[in-house]
Enzyme design. Sequence first.
Site, PDB file in Angstrom:
ATOM      1  N   ARG A   1       0.823  -1.220   0.000  1.00  0.00           N
ATOM      2  CA  ARG A   1       0.000   0.000   0.000  1.00  0.00           C
ATOM      3  C   ARG A   1       0.858   1.272   0.000  1.00  0.00           C
ATOM      4  O   ARG A   1       0.497   2.270   0.622  1.00  0.00           O
ATOM      5  CB  ARG A   1      -0.931   0.026   1.218  1.00  0.00           C
ATOM      6  CG  ARG A   1      -1.938  -1.096   1.277  1.00  0.00           C
ATOM      7  CD  ARG A   1      -3.128  -0.770   0.391  1.00  0.00           C
ATOM      8  NE  ARG A   1      -4.208  -1.706   0.634  1.00  0.00           N
ATOM      9  CZ  ARG A   1      -5.343  -1.383   1.272  1.00  0.00           C
ATOM     10  NH1 ARG A   1      -5.532  -0.181   1.709  1.00  0.00           N
ATOM     11  NH2 ARG A   1      -6.272  -2.292   1.432  1.00  0.00           N
TER      12      ARG A   1
ATOM     13  N   ARG B   1      -2.796   6.868   1.602  1.00  0.00           N
ATOM     14  CA  ARG B   1      -3.262   8.110   2.226  1.00  0.00           C
ATOM     15  C   ARG B   1      -2.234   8.823   3.089  1.00  0.00           C
ATOM     16  O   ARG B   1      -2.493   9.913   3.547  1.00  0.00           O
ATOM     17  CB  ARG B   1      -4.519   7.809   3.051  1.00  0.00           C
ATOM     18  CG  ARG B   1      -5.722   7.598   2.177  1.00  0.00           C
ATOM     19  CD  ARG B   1      -6.910   7.116   2.969  1.00  0.00           C
ATOM     20  NE  ARG B   1      -6.698   5.759   3.423  1.00  0.00           N
ATOM     21  CZ  ARG B   1      -7.608   5.035   4.066  1.00  0.00           C
ATOM     22  NH1 ARG B   1      -8.780   5.554   4.346  1.00  0.00           N
ATOM     23  NH2 ARG B   1      -7.350   3.803   4.437  1.00  0.00           N
TER      24      ARG B   1
ATOM     25  N   ARG C   1      -7.188  12.228  -4.340  1.00  0.00           N
ATOM     26  CA  ARG C   1      -8.314  11.575  -3.687  1.00  0.00           C
ATOM     27  C   ARG C   1      -9.469  12.560  -3.460  1.00  0.00           C
ATOM     28  O   ARG C   1     -10.631  12.198  -3.548  1.00  0.00           O
ATOM     29  CB  ARG C   1      -7.815  11.040  -2.341  1.00  0.00           C
ATOM     30  CG  ARG C   1      -8.827  10.363  -1.513  1.00  0.00           C
ATOM     31  CD  ARG C   1      -8.152   9.851  -0.261  1.00  0.00           C
ATOM     32  NE  ARG C   1      -9.038   8.902   0.378  1.00  0.00           N
ATOM     33  CZ  ARG C   1      -9.678   9.135   1.502  1.00  0.00           C
ATOM     34  NH1 ARG C   1      -9.508  10.265   2.140  1.00  0.00           N
ATOM     35  NH2 ARG C   1     -10.474   8.227   2.012  1.00  0.00           N
TER      36      ARG C   1
ATOM     37  N   ASP D   1      -7.198  -2.066  -7.052  1.00  0.00           N
ATOM     38  CA  ASP D   1      -7.728  -2.694  -5.837  1.00  0.00           C
ATOM     39  C   ASP D   1      -8.062  -4.142  -6.140  1.00  0.00           C
ATOM     40  O   ASP D   1      -8.354  -4.488  -7.292  1.00  0.00           O
ATOM     41  CB  ASP D   1      -8.976  -1.963  -5.333  1.00  0.00           C
ATOM     42  CG  ASP D   1      -9.239  -2.306  -3.872  1.00  0.00           C
ATOM     43  OD1 ASP D   1      -8.609  -1.694  -3.003  1.00  0.00           O
ATOM     44  OD2 ASP D   1     -10.026  -3.225  -3.599  1.00  0.00           O
TER      45      ASP D   1
ATOM     46  N   TYR E   1     -15.333 -10.643   1.089  1.00  0.00           N
ATOM     47  CA  TYR E   1     -16.071  -9.389   0.865  1.00  0.00           C
ATOM     48  C   TYR E   1     -17.392  -9.629   0.150  1.00  0.00           C
ATOM     49  O   TYR E   1     -18.411  -9.048   0.525  1.00  0.00           O
ATOM     50  CB  TYR E   1     -15.211  -8.393   0.063  1.00  0.00           C
ATOM     51  CG  TYR E   1     -14.116  -7.781   0.912  1.00  0.00           C
ATOM     52  CD1 TYR E   1     -14.408  -6.776   1.826  1.00  0.00           C
ATOM     53  CD2 TYR E   1     -12.805  -8.234   0.816  1.00  0.00           C
ATOM     54  CE1 TYR E   1     -13.410  -6.229   2.623  1.00  0.00           C
ATOM     55  CE2 TYR E   1     -11.802  -7.693   1.606  1.00  0.00           C
ATOM     56  CZ  TYR E   1     -12.110  -6.689   2.507  1.00  0.00           C
ATOM     57  OH  TYR E   1     -11.137  -6.158   3.294  1.00  0.00           O
TER      58      TYR E   1
HETATM   59  O1  CP3 Z   1       0.016  -1.538  -2.469  1.00  0.00           O
HETATM   60  C1  CP3 Z   1      -0.311  -0.576  -3.190  1.00  0.00           C
HETATM   61  O2  CP3 Z   1       0.141   0.582  -3.048  1.00  0.00           O
HETATM   62  C2  CP3 Z   1      -1.255  -0.831  -4.342  1.00  0.00           C
HETATM   63  C3  CP3 Z   1      -2.601  -0.447  -4.074  1.00  0.00           C
HETATM   64  C4  CP3 Z   1      -3.560  -1.335  -3.308  1.00  0.00           C
HETATM   65  C5  CP3 Z   1      -4.798  -0.811  -2.857  1.00  0.00           C
HETATM   66  N1  CP3 Z   1      -5.552  -1.836  -2.380  1.00  0.00           N
HETATM   67  C6  CP3 Z   1      -5.199   0.605  -2.927  1.00  0.00           C
HETATM   68  C7  CP3 Z   1      -6.183   1.096  -1.954  1.00  0.00           C
HETATM   69  C8  CP3 Z   1      -3.544  -2.691  -3.005  1.00  0.00           C
HETATM   70  C9  CP3 Z   1      -2.446  -3.714  -3.217  1.00  0.00           C
HETATM   71  C10 CP3 Z   1      -4.816  -2.998  -2.433  1.00  0.00           C
HETATM   72  C11 CP3 Z   1      -5.201  -4.348  -2.036  1.00  0.00           C
HETATM   73  C12 CP3 Z   1      -6.370  -4.534  -1.169  1.00  0.00           C
HETATM   74  N2  CP3 Z   1      -7.588  -3.907  -1.235  1.00  0.00           N
HETATM   75  C13 CP3 Z   1      -6.445  -5.511  -0.155  1.00  0.00           C
HETATM   76  C14 CP3 Z   1      -5.357  -6.505   0.160  1.00  0.00           C
HETATM   77  C15 CP3 Z   1      -4.215  -5.897   0.882  1.00  0.00           C
HETATM   78  C16 CP3 Z   1      -4.488  -5.489   2.286  1.00  0.00           C
HETATM   79  O3  CP3 Z   1      -4.081  -4.361   2.627  1.00  0.00           O
HETATM   80  O4  CP3 Z   1      -5.029  -6.290   3.062  1.00  0.00           O
HETATM   81  C17 CP3 Z   1      -7.711  -5.416   0.440  1.00  0.00           C
HETATM   82  C18 CP3 Z   1      -8.232  -6.259   1.575  1.00  0.00           C
HETATM   83  C19 CP3 Z   1      -8.439  -4.401  -0.263  1.00  0.00           C
HETATM   84  C20 CP3 Z   1      -9.846  -3.957  -0.056  1.00  0.00           C
HETATM   85  C21 CP3 Z   1      -9.851  -2.550   0.384  1.00  0.00           C
HETATM   86  N3  CP3 Z   1      -9.663  -1.477  -0.470  1.00  0.00           N
HETATM   87  C22 CP3 Z   1      -9.919  -2.041   1.712  1.00  0.00           C
HETATM   88  C23 CP3 Z   1     -10.121  -2.874   2.952  1.00  0.00           C
HETATM   89  C24 CP3 Z   1      -9.779  -0.647   1.632  1.00  0.00           C
HETATM   90  C25 CP3 Z   1      -9.709   0.342   2.779  1.00  0.00           C
HETATM   91  C26 CP3 Z   1     -10.956   1.086   3.037  1.00  0.00           C
HETATM   92  C27 CP3 Z   1     -10.667   2.307   3.925  1.00  0.00           C
HETATM   93  O5  CP3 Z   1     -11.299   3.337   3.691  1.00  0.00           O
HETATM   94  O6  CP3 Z   1      -9.794   2.213   4.802  1.00  0.00           O
HETATM   95  C28 CP3 Z   1      -9.621  -0.326   0.276  1.00  0.00           C
HETATM   96  C29 CP3 Z   1      -9.413   1.025  -0.277  1.00  0.00           C
HETATM   97  C30 CP3 Z   1      -8.057   1.297  -0.767  1.00  0.00           C
HETATM   98  N4  CP3 Z   1      -7.396   0.524  -1.668  1.00  0.00           N
HETATM   99  C31 CP3 Z   1      -7.269   2.429  -0.432  1.00  0.00           C
HETATM  100  C32 CP3 Z   1      -6.091   2.311  -1.188  1.00  0.00           C
HETATM  101  C33 CP3 Z   1      -4.946   3.271  -1.244  1.00  0.00           C
HETATM  102  C34 CP3 Z   1      -7.649   3.547   0.560  1.00  0.00           C
HETATM  103  C35 CP3 Z   1      -8.900   4.278   0.223  1.00  0.00           C
HETATM  104  C36 CP3 Z   1      -8.752   5.527  -0.591  1.00  0.00           C
HETATM  105  O7  CP3 Z   1      -7.669   5.838  -1.100  1.00  0.00           O
HETATM  106  O8  CP3 Z   1      -9.757   6.223  -0.779  1.00  0.00           O
END
Ligand code: CP3
Length: 342
Positions: free
Chosen positions: A25, A29, A38, A74, A151
């Site tokens: 990640r 943020r 964002r 994602d 999910y």
């Molecule tokens: O690693 C990287 O930089 C690549 C980007 C990446 C994202 N999601 C961007 C993201 C990767 C590899 C993921 C994978 C992902 N997404 C996973 C597996 C990895 C892990 O961390 O467990 C999971 C479970 C998800 C599902 C998901 N997407 C969740 C639980 C969330 C968070 C929701 C929140 O608001 O906290 C997301 C959103 C997300 N995906 C964000 C990012 C940078 C943050 C939300 C945003 O930017 O608005």
Amino acid sequence: MPKNNLFLQALNNETVSRPPVWMMRQAGRYLPEFIALRDKYDFFTRCQTPELAAEITVQPIRIVKPDAAILFSDILVIPQAMGIEVLMKENIGPFITSPIRSMKEVQNVLVPDVNETLDYVFKAITLTKEMLNDEVPLIGFAGSPWTIFCYVVEGKGSKSFDTAKSFCFSNPEAAHLLLQKITDTTIAYLKQKVAYGVDAVQIFDSWGGMLSPVDYQEFSWKYINQITEALAPLTKVIVFGKGCWFALPEMAQSKASAIGVDWTITPENARKFTGGNVTLQGNFDPARLLSPIPTIKKMVHEMIDAFGKDNYIVNLGHGILPNIPVENAKAFIEAVKEYEAK
Ligand code: CP3
């Protein structure tokens, strides 16, 4: 071949001057540049617009300078492509409008042509590679079928995913059909990512640790292994399972080139459970990036000493937290680069 080839060398078990480093990640943020985009575009618009996804992917490369880039996207673009509506809700996170809970609903889930439904990801890869200009390798990724299943059945994030688990235990036939559909879509998707030029792929099994070791074999590992078998002839595969230390022996026997571990296992035990020579990735506690910078650097050096500099990729044990100061993220990367000098 990328100019900075340390990451691929570690995946090839080659001897290196210092281990490579990147952060799960890393586009996120904690970066003000990420927040700026964002505020303008919602989450899936950022994923679906190749120019934005490429720009967000290279932001951490410019700012914190890790040894590999991971494509911004994602794991939930896969269920979207399969015809399941997924929203990203403020303060809730992923939200599935109509969770899948019966055989009939599973039968209606599509195994799509990824070229039609996910072409925006492949376009983002092409653009990102142009922007990276062969400086560092590019990692593609997918969620594990089990983590995506969690999910789409639960409908949102959960502390226990008991609805997803109860679906497996009460309706295993439907659960396996859904897991297989996700697996088939993921294999096609990752193969196409490789065709567009990613240098390695990582499978994120974020919720594998919710399952008992026996259930993990049946509902998670079986499908991760299918993906690994299908992709290993084409590229390097990294398998990351959060809370899955009990499965390290099977993972080590698989065709994966590296195994990601979280911070709940010691480097010594991770080496022991994987037989010694498999490339390991991890496992700095993401919250430890809140320590003072000299402490972070000292702990990173101790972590490299414990894993050993070879057959090792420095990373966090899970994704970076939004409240990490950029300076601390930079210090984590710098500590690894300074290790060479020691
Ligand atoms: O690693 C990287 O930089 C690549 C980007 C990446 C994202 N999601 C961007 C993201 C990767 C590899 C993921 C994978 C992902 N997404 C996973 C597996 C990895 C892990 O961390 O467990 C999971 C479970 C998800 C599902 C998901 N997407 C969740 C639980 C969330 C968070 C929701 C929140 O608001 O906290 C997301 C959103 C997300 N995906 C964000 C990012 C940078 C943050 C939300 C945003 O930017 O608005």
